[in-house]
Design a protein around this motif. Structure first.
Motif, PDB file in Angstrom:
ATOM      1  N   ALA A 111      -3.594   4.758  -0.472  1.00  0.00           N
ATOM      2  CA  ALA A 111      -3.931   4.082   1.267  1.00  0.00           C
ATOM      3  C   ALA A 111      -5.229   4.906   1.882  1.00  0.00           C
ATOM      4  O   ALA A 111      -5.712   5.554   1.372  1.00  0.00           O
ATOM      5  CB  ALA A 111      -3.172   5.037   2.473  1.00  0.00           C
ATOM      6  N   LYS A 117      -6.683  -0.232   0.057  1.00  0.00           N
ATOM      7  CA  LYS A 117      -5.791   0.287  -0.161  1.00  0.00           C
ATOM      8  C   LYS A 117      -6.505  -0.054  -1.860  1.00  0.00           C
ATOM      9  O   LYS A 117      -7.617  -0.292  -2.977  1.00  0.00           O
ATOM     10  CB  LYS A 117      -5.047  -1.294  -1.365  1.00  0.00           C
ATOM     11  N   ILE A 176       0.859  -0.865  -0.129  1.00  0.00           N
ATOM     12  CA  ILE A 176      -0.321  -0.108   0.593  1.00  0.00           C
ATOM     13  C   ILE A 176       0.855   1.113   0.294  1.00  0.00           C
ATOM     14  O   ILE A 176       1.202   1.561   1.027  1.00  0.00           O
ATOM     15  CB  ILE A 176      -0.460   0.021   1.372  1.00  0.00           C
TER      16      ILE A 176
END
Length: 206
Positions: free
Chosen positions: A8, A163, A3
């Motif tokens: 994020a 993600k 990520i």
């Protein structure tokens, strides 16, 4: 799952995606196994720290959970292929030299699993699972005689990994260009990907 900072997702964003995509892969590593047990399953996100579901009693996941109650619920979707040519704006060079990618969302919930054996608790899990899907069904307790063939599962969420790979590392101009291409193509998954792209970066396909 890798990520990047620009991909994020917050806990709120990640749980909203899970709530809207209530089908995923339950992964139980067990102990000393060559590979984990992976089970495709429907589920219900009850609140921001609890998931419930049920599975057939013969499912191999139960043995793995007995060995180790730590599991992962993995949900992925809203994906769209982005051709390399879309990454090269007019005047920047050869579109054939662009680097393609795939936009997608993925959330992994790291959980502790508790097996549910009580009939009334199983009925409550079933009620939650069908509540938003089929209001014509009788109360699950009417089928209590069949409950011996299933087990319930409650997952307590300990960690949320989200993600959202929608061009967050590109500048606004390039994201808008991809947004326009997604809107024009309008293929499977494009509308969902465009929605994430617009929501996360405030771009317009126009």
């Amino acid at each position: 799952m890798l990520i990047h900072p620009w991909d994020a997702g917050s806990d709120e964003e990640s749980l909203a995606f899970v709530r809207a995509n209530a089908f995923g892969q339950l992964i139980a590593g067990g102990r000393g196994r060559d590979v984990p047990v992976v089970v495709p399953t429907q589920f219900v996100l009850v609140d921001d720290r609890r998931v419930v579901l049920h599975l057939a009693r013969p499912n191999p996941v139960w043995r793995a959970i007995e060995e180790n109650p730590n599991v992962v619920l993995s949900v992925a979707g809203d994906w769209a292929y982005v051709p390399g040519a879309w990454k090269v704006m007019p005047g920047e060079g050869d579109p054939g030299a662009g680097i393609p990618t795939t936009y997608y969302a993925a959330v992994q919930l790291v959980c502790e699993a508790t097996v549910v054996m009580d009939s009334e608790q199983k009925a409550e899990i079933l009620r939650r699972q069908i509540a938003d899907l089929d209001d014509r069904l009788v109360d699950p307790a009417e089928h209590v005689r069949l409950f011996s063939g299933i087990r319930g599962l409650e997952l307590t969420i300990r960690e949320i990994k989200g993600k959202f790979k929608y061009g967050g590392n590109a500048d606004t101009e390039h994201r808008e260009y991809v947004a326009k291409r997604l809107a024009e193509r309008d293929g499977p998954g494009d509308a969902a990907a465009l929605g994430h792209l617009q929501r996360r970066s405030s771009v317009s396909p126009s």
